[in-house]
Design a protein around this motif. Sequence first.
Motif, PDB file in Angstrom:
ATOM      1  N   THR A  25      20.197 -56.942 -34.685  1.00 37.17           N
ATOM      2  CA  THR A  25      21.293 -57.129 -33.730  1.00 37.17           C
ATOM      3  C   THR A  25      20.995 -56.372 -32.433  1.00 37.17           C
ATOM      4  OG1 THR A  25      22.883 -57.418 -35.529  1.00 37.17           O
ATOM      5  CG2 THR A  25      23.772 -56.844 -33.366  1.00 37.17           C
ATOM      6  N   ALA A  26      20.413 -55.194 -32.561  1.00 34.27           N
ATOM      7  CA  ALA A  26      20.032 -54.428 -31.364  1.00 34.27           C
ATOM      8  C   ALA A  26      19.037 -55.211 -30.518  1.00 34.27           C
ATOM      9  CB  ALA A  26      19.442 -53.091 -31.776  1.00 34.27           C
ATOM     10  N   LYS A  27      18.115 -55.876 -31.190  1.00 38.34           N
ATOM     11  CA  LYS A  27      17.123 -56.674 -30.468  1.00 38.34           C
ATOM     12  C   LYS A  27      17.800 -57.819 -29.729  1.00 38.34           C
ATOM     13  CE  LYS A  27      12.414 -58.371 -31.176  1.00 38.34           C
ATOM     14  NZ  LYS A  27      11.335 -58.575 -32.172  1.00 38.34           N
ATOM     15  N   LEU A  28      18.797 -58.440 -30.356  1.00 38.82           N
ATOM     16  CA  LEU A  28      19.541 -59.516 -29.706  1.00 38.82           C
ATOM     17  C   LEU A  28      20.255 -59.011 -28.447  1.00 38.82           C
ATOM     18  CD1 LEU A  28      21.154 -61.219 -32.851  1.00 38.82           C
ATOM     19  CD2 LEU A  28      19.348 -62.184 -31.402  1.00 38.82           C
ATOM     20  N   LEU A  29      20.646 -57.736 -28.475  1.00 31.72           N
ATOM     21  CA  LEU A  29      21.340 -57.143 -27.328  1.00 31.72           C
ATOM     22  C   LEU A  29      20.361 -56.601 -26.282  1.00 31.72           C
ATOM     23  CD1 LEU A  29      24.199 -55.241 -29.203  1.00 31.72           C
ATOM     24  CD2 LEU A  29      24.504 -57.137 -27.588  1.00 31.72           C
ATOM     25  N   GLY A  30      19.061 -56.733 -26.558  1.00 34.54           N
ATOM     26  CA  GLY A  30      18.054 -56.279 -25.603  1.00 34.54           C
ATOM     27  C   GLY A  30      17.824 -54.790 -25.602  1.00 34.54           C
ATOM     28  N   LEU A  31      18.137 -54.123 -26.716  1.00 36.81           N
ATOM     29  CA  LEU A  31      17.972 -52.673 -26.796  1.00 36.81           C
ATOM     30  C   LEU A  31      16.545 -52.316 -27.209  1.00 36.81           C
ATOM     31  CD1 LEU A  31      21.327 -51.755 -28.580  1.00 36.81           C
ATOM     32  CD2 LEU A  31      20.843 -51.884 -26.129  1.00 36.81           C
ATOM     33  N   ASP A  32      16.120 -51.137 -26.794  1.00 35.82           N
ATOM     34  CA  ASP A  32      14.772 -50.684 -27.101  1.00 35.82           C
ATOM     35  C   ASP A  32      14.620 -50.322 -28.572  1.00 35.82           C
ATOM     36  OD1 ASP A  32      13.967 -50.989 -24.479  1.00 35.82           O
ATOM     37  OD2 ASP A  32      14.451 -48.913 -23.935  1.00 35.82           O
ATOM     38  N   TYR A  33      13.387 -50.387 -29.067  1.00 37.38           N
ATOM     39  CA  TYR A  33      13.060 -49.966 -30.424  1.00 37.38           C
ATOM     40  C   TYR A  33      13.011 -48.437 -30.484  1.00 37.38           C
ATOM     41  CZ  TYR A  33      10.157 -49.276 -34.585  1.00 37.38           C
ATOM     42  OH  TYR A  33       9.674 -48.866 -35.799  1.00 37.38           O
ATOM     43  N   PRO A  34      13.501 -47.784 -31.566  1.00 36.87           N
ATOM     44  CA  PRO A  34      14.148 -48.389 -32.731  1.00 36.87           C
ATOM     45  C   PRO A  34      15.595 -48.766 -32.452  1.00 36.87           C
ATOM     46  CG  PRO A  34      14.040 -46.018 -32.985  1.00 36.87           C
ATOM     47  CD  PRO A  34      13.330 -46.336 -31.702  1.00 36.87           C
ATOM     48  N   GLY A  35      15.935 -49.998 -32.752  1.00 35.43           N
ATOM     49  CA  GLY A  35      17.191 -50.557 -32.291  1.00 35.43           C
ATOM     50  C   GLY A  35      18.435 -50.015 -32.945  1.00 35.43           C
ATOM     51  N   GLY A  36      18.358 -49.678 -34.230  1.00 36.00           N
ATOM     52  CA  GLY A  36      19.560 -49.245 -34.942  1.00 36.00           C
ATOM     53  C   GLY A  36      20.217 -48.042 -34.312  1.00 36.00           C
ATOM     54  N   ALA A  37      19.422 -47.023 -34.000  1.00 39.20           N
ATOM     55  CA  ALA A  37      19.957 -45.811 -33.395  1.00 39.20           C
ATOM     56  C   ALA A  37      20.501 -46.098 -31.995  1.00 39.20           C
ATOM     57  CB  ALA A  37      18.878 -44.742 -33.334  1.00 39.20           C
ATOM     58  N   ALA A  38      19.808 -46.966 -31.244  1.00 42.56           N
ATOM     59  CA  ALA A  38      20.262 -47.325 -29.892  1.00 42.56           C
ATOM     60  C   ALA A  38      21.585 -48.075 -29.955  1.00 42.56           C
ATOM     61  CB  ALA A  38      19.202 -48.172 -29.198  1.00 42.56           C
ATOM     62  N   LEU A  39      21.734 -48.973 -30.936  1.00 41.90           N
ATOM     63  CA  LEU A  39      22.988 -49.724 -31.081  1.00 41.90           C
ATOM     64  C   LEU A  39      24.136 -48.771 -31.399  1.00 41.90           C
ATOM     65  CD1 LEU A  39      23.542 -53.142 -32.740  1.00 41.90           C
ATOM     66  CD2 LEU A  39      25.045 -51.244 -33.345  1.00 41.90           C
ATOM     67  N   SER A  40      23.895 -47.796 -32.260  1.00 43.42           N
ATOM     68  CA  SER A  40      24.947 -46.839 -32.614  1.00 43.42           C
ATOM     69  C   SER A  40      25.406 -46.039 -31.405  1.00 43.42           C
ATOM     70  CB  SER A  40      24.453 -45.895 -33.712  1.00 43.42           C
ATOM     71  OG  SER A  40      24.175 -46.609 -34.900  1.00 43.42           O
ATOM     72  N   ARG A  41      24.450 -45.634 -30.572  1.00 43.89           N
ATOM     73  CA  ARG A  41      24.824 -44.892 -29.351  1.00 43.89           C
ATOM     74  C   ARG A  41      25.620 -45.775 -28.412  1.00 43.89           C
ATOM     75  NH1 ARG A  41      19.460 -43.018 -30.053  1.00 43.89           N
ATOM     76  NH2 ARG A  41      18.679 -44.535 -28.544  1.00 43.89           N
ATOM     77  N   LEU A  42      25.209 -47.037 -28.288  1.00 44.54           N
ATOM     78  CA  LEU A  42      25.924 -47.970 -27.419  1.00 44.54           C
ATOM     79  C   LEU A  42      27.331 -48.237 -27.945  1.00 44.54           C
ATOM     80  CD1 LEU A  42      25.787 -49.887 -24.961  1.00 44.54           C
ATOM     81  CD2 LEU A  42      24.875 -51.641 -26.501  1.00 44.54           C
ATOM     82  N   ALA A  43      27.468 -48.324 -29.267  1.00 44.74           N
ATOM     83  CA  ALA A  43      28.769 -48.623 -29.879  1.00 44.74           C
ATOM     84  C   ALA A  43      29.815 -47.557 -29.550  1.00 44.74           C
ATOM     85  CB  ALA A  43      28.608 -48.760 -31.386  1.00 44.74           C
TER      86      ALA A  43
END
Length: 344
Positions: A171-189
Amino acid sequence: MRILGIETSCDETGVAIYDEDKGLIANQLYTQIALHADYGGVVPELASRDHIRKTAPLIEAALQEANLTAKDIDGIAYTCGPGLVGALLVGSTIARSLAYAWNVPAVGVHHMEGHLLAPMLEDADNRPQFPFIALLVSGGHTQLVKVEGVGKYEVMGESIDDAAGEAFDKTAKLLGLDYPGGAALSRLAEKGSAGRFVFPKPMTDRPGLDFSFSGLKTFAANTINQAIKNEGELSEQTKADIAHAFQTAVVETLAIKCKRALKETGYKRLVIAGGVSANKQLRQGLANLMDDLKGRVFYPAPQFCTDNGAMISYVGYLRLKHGERADLAIEVKPRWPMIELEAI
Protein backbone atom coordinates in the motif's frame (compact mmCIF):
# COMPACT_ATOMS: atom_id res chain seq x y z
CA MET A 1 26.61 -20.70 29.21
CA ARG A 2 27.42 -17.97 26.71
CA ILE A 3 25.70 -18.41 23.36
CA LEU A 4 26.58 -16.61 20.13
CA GLY A 5 23.50 -16.03 17.98
CA ILE A 6 23.51 -15.36 14.22
CA GLU A 7 20.47 -14.09 12.30
CA THR A 8 20.54 -13.96 8.47
CA SER A 9 17.02 -14.88 7.37
CA CYS A 10 16.31 -11.88 5.14
CA ASP A 11 17.73 -8.35 4.98
CA GLU A 12 19.27 -7.83 8.44
CA THR A 13 22.50 -9.33 9.66
CA GLY A 14 22.28 -9.76 13.43
CA VAL A 15 24.87 -11.12 15.84
CA ALA A 16 24.46 -11.23 19.62
CA ILE A 17 25.77 -13.00 22.71
CA TYR A 18 23.47 -14.20 25.49
CA ASP A 19 24.95 -14.99 28.90
CA GLU A 20 23.01 -17.37 31.17
CA ASP A 21 23.76 -15.26 34.25
CA LYS A 22 23.98 -11.73 32.86
CA GLY A 23 21.47 -11.86 30.00
CA LEU A 24 22.23 -10.11 26.72
CA ILE A 25 25.84 -8.87 26.77
CA ALA A 26 26.40 -7.99 23.09
CA ASN A 27 24.10 -7.03 20.24
CA GLN A 28 25.28 -6.05 16.75
CA LEU A 29 22.97 -5.36 13.82
CA TYR A 30 23.43 -4.30 10.21
CA THR A 31 20.43 -3.50 8.04
CA GLN A 32 20.40 -3.74 4.25
CA ILE A 33 17.68 -1.11 3.73
CA ALA A 34 19.93 1.17 1.67
CA LEU A 35 21.09 -1.77 -0.46
CA HIS A 36 17.55 -2.74 -1.50
CA ALA A 37 15.97 0.75 -1.60
CA ASP A 38 16.60 1.25 -5.33
CA TYR A 39 14.66 -1.94 -6.08
CA GLY A 40 11.68 -1.23 -3.82
CA GLY A 41 12.08 -4.57 -2.02
CA VAL A 42 14.52 -7.27 -0.97
CA VAL A 43 16.62 -8.81 -3.77
CA PRO A 44 17.53 -12.30 -2.45
CA GLU A 45 20.87 -12.62 -4.26
CA LEU A 46 22.04 -9.21 -3.04
CA ALA A 47 20.89 -10.06 0.48
CA SER A 48 22.93 -13.28 0.52
CA ARG A 49 26.06 -11.57 -0.79
CA ASP A 50 25.79 -8.83 1.84
CA HIS A 51 25.41 -11.37 4.65
CA ILE A 52 28.69 -12.93 3.46
CA ARG A 53 30.41 -9.56 3.77
CA LYS A 54 28.93 -8.51 7.10
CA THR A 55 28.54 -11.61 9.33
CA ALA A 56 32.18 -12.24 10.25
CA PRO A 57 32.95 -8.56 11.09
CA LEU A 58 29.80 -8.43 13.25
CA ILE A 59 30.89 -11.56 15.13
CA GLU A 60 34.22 -9.90 15.85
CA ALA A 61 32.40 -6.73 16.96
CA ALA A 62 30.09 -8.70 19.28
CA LEU A 63 33.02 -10.48 20.93
CA GLN A 64 34.76 -7.14 21.39
CA GLU A 65 31.59 -5.55 22.81
CA ALA A 66 31.29 -8.34 25.39
CA ASN A 67 35.05 -8.30 26.05
CA LEU A 68 35.24 -12.02 25.18
CA THR A 69 37.26 -14.27 22.91
CA ALA A 70 36.21 -17.36 20.97
CA LYS A 71 37.31 -19.50 23.94
CA ASP A 72 34.57 -17.92 26.07
CA ILE A 73 31.73 -19.06 23.77
CA ASP A 74 29.92 -22.25 24.85
CA GLY A 75 27.61 -22.68 21.87
CA ILE A 76 26.38 -21.13 18.64
CA ALA A 77 22.79 -20.61 17.53
CA TYR A 78 21.76 -19.64 14.02
CA THR A 79 18.53 -19.03 12.14
CA CYS A 80 17.72 -22.24 10.29
CA GLY A 81 14.41 -21.02 8.86
CA PRO A 82 12.01 -19.85 7.69
CA GLY A 83 13.49 -17.24 5.35
CA LEU A 84 15.36 -16.75 2.09
CA VAL A 85 17.28 -19.93 1.33
CA GLY A 86 20.50 -18.20 0.23
CA ALA A 87 20.54 -15.90 3.24
CA LEU A 88 19.87 -18.80 5.61
CA LEU A 89 22.72 -20.80 4.06
CA VAL A 90 25.19 -18.00 4.75
CA GLY A 91 24.40 -17.85 8.47
CA SER A 92 24.14 -21.59 8.95
CA THR A 93 27.41 -22.29 7.11
CA ILE A 94 29.32 -19.72 9.15
CA ALA A 95 27.75 -20.94 12.40
CA ARG A 96 28.42 -24.62 11.78
CA SER A 97 31.99 -23.91 10.62
CA LEU A 98 32.78 -21.83 13.71
CA ALA A 99 31.18 -24.40 16.00
CA TYR A 100 33.36 -27.11 14.48
CA ALA A 101 36.50 -24.98 14.67
CA TRP A 102 35.80 -23.86 18.26
CA ASN A 103 34.65 -27.34 19.33
CA VAL A 104 31.31 -26.14 20.71
CA PRO A 105 27.75 -27.34 19.98
CA ALA A 106 25.46 -25.57 17.52
CA VAL A 107 21.70 -25.46 17.12
CA GLY A 108 19.39 -24.19 14.39
CA VAL A 109 16.69 -21.79 15.61
CA HIS A 110 13.22 -21.14 14.19
CA HIS A 111 13.05 -17.47 13.19
CA MET A 112 9.45 -17.01 14.34
CA GLU A 113 10.11 -18.71 17.67
CA GLY A 114 12.81 -16.08 18.09
CA HIS A 115 10.25 -13.31 17.56
CA LEU A 116 7.70 -15.04 19.78
CA LEU A 117 10.12 -15.27 22.72
CA ALA A 118 11.81 -11.88 22.17
CA PRO A 119 9.81 -10.31 25.06
CA MET A 120 11.66 -12.73 27.37
CA LEU A 121 14.74 -10.53 26.87
CA GLU A 122 13.04 -7.84 28.99
CA ASP A 123 13.40 -7.49 32.77
CA ALA A 124 11.33 -9.77 34.98
CA ASP A 125 8.46 -7.29 35.44
CA ASN A 126 7.95 -6.96 31.68
CA ARG A 127 8.41 -10.64 30.82
CA PRO A 128 5.22 -12.64 30.10
CA GLN A 129 4.47 -15.83 31.99
CA PHE A 130 3.11 -18.90 30.19
CA PRO A 131 0.49 -19.45 28.90
CA PHE A 132 -0.33 -16.59 26.54
CA ILE A 133 -1.61 -15.72 23.08
CA ALA A 134 1.03 -14.45 20.67
CA LEU A 135 0.29 -12.27 17.65
CA LEU A 136 3.23 -12.52 15.26
CA VAL A 137 3.07 -9.73 12.69
CA SER A 138 5.83 -9.06 10.17
CA GLY A 139 6.46 -8.62 6.47
CA GLY A 140 6.29 -12.37 5.92
CA HIS A 141 3.98 -13.68 8.63
CA THR A 142 0.73 -12.93 10.42
CA GLN A 143 -0.13 -15.62 12.95
CA LEU A 144 -2.09 -16.08 16.16
CA VAL A 145 -0.39 -18.68 18.32
CA LYS A 146 -1.51 -20.33 21.53
CA VAL A 147 1.63 -20.64 23.66
CA GLU A 148 1.70 -23.00 26.64
CA GLY A 149 5.49 -23.15 26.96
CA VAL A 150 8.69 -23.16 24.93
CA GLY A 151 7.95 -25.32 21.89
CA LYS A 152 4.36 -25.86 22.98
CA TYR A 153 2.65 -23.95 20.19
CA GLU A 154 -0.71 -24.18 18.46
CA VAL A 155 -1.30 -21.95 15.44
CA MET A 156 -4.89 -20.77 15.88
CA GLY A 157 -5.02 -18.53 12.82
CA GLU A 158 -2.82 -17.12 10.08
CA SER A 159 -2.97 -15.08 6.89
CA ILE A 160 -4.27 -16.96 3.87
CA ASP A 161 -2.56 -14.49 1.51
CA ASP A 162 -0.54 -11.32 2.21
CA ALA A 163 0.91 -10.85 5.67
CA ALA A 164 0.03 -7.60 7.44
CA GLY A 165 3.51 -6.16 6.95
CA GLU A 166 3.45 -7.10 3.28
CA ALA A 167 0.12 -5.29 2.85
CA PHE A 168 1.64 -2.22 4.54
CA ASP A 169 4.59 -2.24 2.15
CA LYS A 170 2.46 -2.74 -0.98
CA THR A 171 0.00 0.00 0.00
CA ALA A 172 2.91 2.34 0.74
CA LYS A 173 4.23 1.68 -2.74
CA LEU A 174 0.83 2.55 -4.21
CA LEU A 175 1.05 5.87 -2.34
CA GLY A 176 4.51 6.53 -3.78
CA LEU A 177 6.33 6.22 -0.46
CA ASP A 178 9.99 5.30 -0.21
CA TYR A 179 11.22 1.85 0.81
CA PRO A 180 10.79 0.46 3.43
CA GLY A 181 7.19 1.40 2.91
CA GLY A 182 5.50 0.07 6.03
CA ALA A 183 7.30 2.39 8.43
CA ALA A 184 6.83 5.35 6.05
CA LEU A 185 3.08 4.65 5.80
CA SER A 186 2.77 4.56 9.59
CA ARG A 187 4.49 7.93 9.92
CA LEU A 188 2.24 9.38 7.22
CA ALA A 189 -0.87 7.95 8.90
CA GLU A 190 -0.14 10.02 12.01
CA LYS A 191 -0.91 13.13 9.91
CA GLY A 192 -4.16 11.69 8.56
CA SER A 193 -7.72 12.56 9.50
CA ALA A 194 -10.08 9.90 10.78
CA GLY A 195 -13.35 9.30 8.97
CA ARG A 196 -12.63 10.74 5.54
CA PHE A 197 -11.98 7.25 4.16
CA VAL A 198 -13.27 4.04 5.68
CA PHE A 199 -11.64 0.73 4.82
CA PRO A 200 -13.20 -2.72 5.41
CA LYS A 201 -11.98 -5.05 8.17
CA PRO A 202 -11.43 -8.27 6.19
CA MET A 203 -12.74 -11.62 7.47
CA THR A 204 -14.14 -10.13 10.69
CA ASP A 205 -17.75 -10.69 9.57
CA ARG A 206 -17.38 -14.47 9.90
CA PRO A 207 -16.14 -16.87 12.58
CA GLY A 208 -12.53 -17.93 12.73
CA LEU A 209 -9.08 -16.55 13.39
CA ASP A 210 -7.51 -16.50 9.92
CA PHE A 211 -6.48 -13.25 8.23
CA SER A 212 -6.61 -11.89 4.68
CA PHE A 213 -5.00 -8.60 3.70
CA SER A 214 -4.67 -8.80 -0.08
CA GLY A 215 -8.20 -7.45 -0.56
CA LEU A 216 -7.40 -4.49 1.68
CA LYS A 217 -4.48 -3.63 -0.59
CA THR A 218 -6.85 -3.79 -3.60
CA PHE A 219 -9.34 -1.54 -1.77
CA ALA A 220 -6.49 0.92 -1.17
CA ALA A 221 -5.57 0.87 -4.88
CA ASN A 222 -9.18 1.57 -5.87
CA THR A 223 -9.44 4.37 -3.30
CA ILE A 224 -6.24 5.97 -4.60
CA ASN A 225 -7.42 5.74 -8.22
CA GLN A 226 -10.76 7.32 -7.37
CA ALA A 227 -9.06 10.11 -5.43
CA ILE A 228 -6.81 10.81 -8.41
CA LYS A 229 -9.89 11.08 -10.65
CA ASN A 230 -11.47 13.52 -8.21
CA GLU A 231 -8.40 15.61 -7.45
CA GLY A 232 -6.22 15.21 -10.53
CA GLU A 233 -3.20 14.63 -8.30
CA LEU A 234 -3.09 13.30 -4.75
CA SER A 235 -2.42 15.96 -2.16
CA GLU A 236 -0.23 15.09 0.81
CA GLN A 237 -3.28 15.33 3.07
CA THR A 238 -5.23 12.86 0.92
CA LYS A 239 -2.29 10.45 1.03
CA ALA A 240 -2.18 10.82 4.82
CA ASP A 241 -5.94 10.26 5.12
CA ILE A 242 -5.75 7.09 3.02
CA ALA A 243 -2.77 5.85 5.04
CA HIS A 244 -4.69 6.51 8.26
CA ALA A 245 -7.75 4.63 7.03
CA PHE A 246 -5.66 1.67 5.86
CA GLN A 247 -3.70 1.43 9.09
CA THR A 248 -6.85 1.74 11.19
CA ALA A 249 -8.47 -1.14 9.29
CA VAL A 250 -5.42 -3.38 9.82
CA VAL A 251 -5.14 -2.53 13.53
CA GLU A 252 -8.85 -3.05 14.19
CA THR A 253 -8.80 -6.35 12.29
CA LEU A 254 -5.86 -7.62 14.33
CA ALA A 255 -7.51 -6.49 17.56
CA ILE A 256 -10.78 -8.26 16.74
CA LYS A 257 -8.96 -11.53 16.03
CA CYS A 258 -6.84 -11.21 19.18
CA LYS A 259 -9.98 -10.68 21.26
CA ARG A 260 -11.53 -13.82 19.78
CA ALA A 261 -8.43 -15.89 20.53
CA LEU A 262 -8.25 -14.60 24.10
CA LYS A 263 -11.92 -15.32 24.74
CA GLU A 264 -11.61 -18.78 23.21
CA THR A 265 -8.70 -19.70 25.49
CA GLY A 266 -9.57 -17.62 28.53
CA TYR A 267 -6.01 -16.27 28.62
CA LYS A 268 -5.29 -12.81 30.01
CA ARG A 269 -1.84 -12.28 28.51
CA LEU A 270 -1.13 -11.18 24.93
CA VAL A 271 2.31 -10.99 23.31
CA ILE A 272 2.85 -8.92 20.15
CA ALA A 273 6.07 -9.55 18.23
CA GLY A 274 7.57 -9.14 14.76
CA GLY A 275 8.40 -6.02 12.77
CA VAL A 276 4.84 -4.62 12.72
CA SER A 277 4.69 -4.83 16.53
CA ALA A 278 6.62 -1.54 16.60
CA ASN A 279 3.60 0.21 15.06
CA LYS A 280 2.37 2.85 17.53
CA GLN A 281 -1.32 2.62 16.62
CA LEU A 282 -1.25 -1.17 16.91
CA ARG A 283 0.40 -1.00 20.33
CA GLN A 284 -2.16 1.52 21.57
CA GLY A 285 -5.11 -0.40 20.12
CA LEU A 286 -4.05 -3.68 21.72
CA ALA A 287 -3.22 -1.96 25.02
CA ASN A 288 -6.79 -0.60 25.04
CA LEU A 289 -8.13 -4.07 24.25
CA MET A 290 -6.25 -5.68 27.13
CA ASP A 291 -7.38 -2.92 29.51
CA ASP A 292 -10.98 -3.73 28.58
CA LEU A 293 -10.34 -7.46 29.09
CA LYS A 294 -8.54 -6.84 32.41
CA GLY A 295 -5.43 -8.42 30.97
CA ARG A 296 -1.95 -7.32 29.92
CA VAL A 297 -0.08 -6.96 26.65
CA PHE A 298 3.67 -7.57 26.28
CA TYR A 299 6.05 -6.35 23.55
CA PRO A 300 9.74 -6.74 22.79
CA ALA A 301 11.85 -3.60 23.11
CA PRO A 302 11.74 -1.64 19.82
CA GLN A 303 15.22 -2.81 18.77
CA PHE A 304 14.06 -6.43 19.10
CA CYS A 305 10.87 -6.05 17.04
CA THR A 306 12.67 -6.34 13.72
CA ASP A 307 15.03 -9.22 12.91
CA ASN A 308 17.98 -9.41 15.31
CA GLY A 309 20.58 -11.77 16.70
CA ALA A 310 19.52 -11.28 20.32
CA MET A 311 16.35 -13.34 19.97
CA ILE A 312 18.29 -16.09 18.19
CA SER A 313 20.98 -16.25 20.88
CA TYR A 314 18.30 -16.44 23.60
CA VAL A 315 16.30 -19.24 21.97
CA GLY A 316 19.56 -20.98 21.13
CA TYR A 317 20.51 -20.85 24.81
CA LEU A 318 17.20 -22.45 25.80
CA ARG A 319 17.47 -25.24 23.24
CA LEU A 320 21.17 -25.94 23.75
CA LYS A 321 20.60 -26.15 27.50
CA HIS A 322 17.76 -28.59 26.78
CA GLY A 323 20.25 -30.77 24.93
CA GLU A 324 19.42 -30.06 21.29
CA ARG A 325 22.30 -30.22 18.83
CA ALA A 326 22.73 -29.72 15.09
CA ASP A 327 24.84 -32.30 13.31
CA LEU A 328 27.56 -31.48 10.81
CA ALA A 329 25.18 -31.58 7.85
CA ILE A 330 24.21 -28.01 6.98
CA GLU A 331 20.45 -27.93 6.48
CA VAL A 332 18.16 -24.93 6.23
CA LYS A 333 14.37 -24.82 6.16
CA PRO A 334 12.97 -21.92 4.08
CA ARG A 335 9.50 -23.19 5.04
CA TRP A 336 9.24 -24.55 8.58
CA PRO A 337 5.92 -24.89 10.47
CA MET A 338 6.25 -24.00 14.16
CA ILE A 339 4.28 -27.08 15.16
CA GLU A 340 7.32 -29.19 14.17
CA LEU A 341 9.38 -27.72 17.02
CA GLU A 342 10.26 -29.88 20.02
CA ALA A 343 8.71 -28.84 23.33
CA ILE A 344 11.04 -28.04 26.21
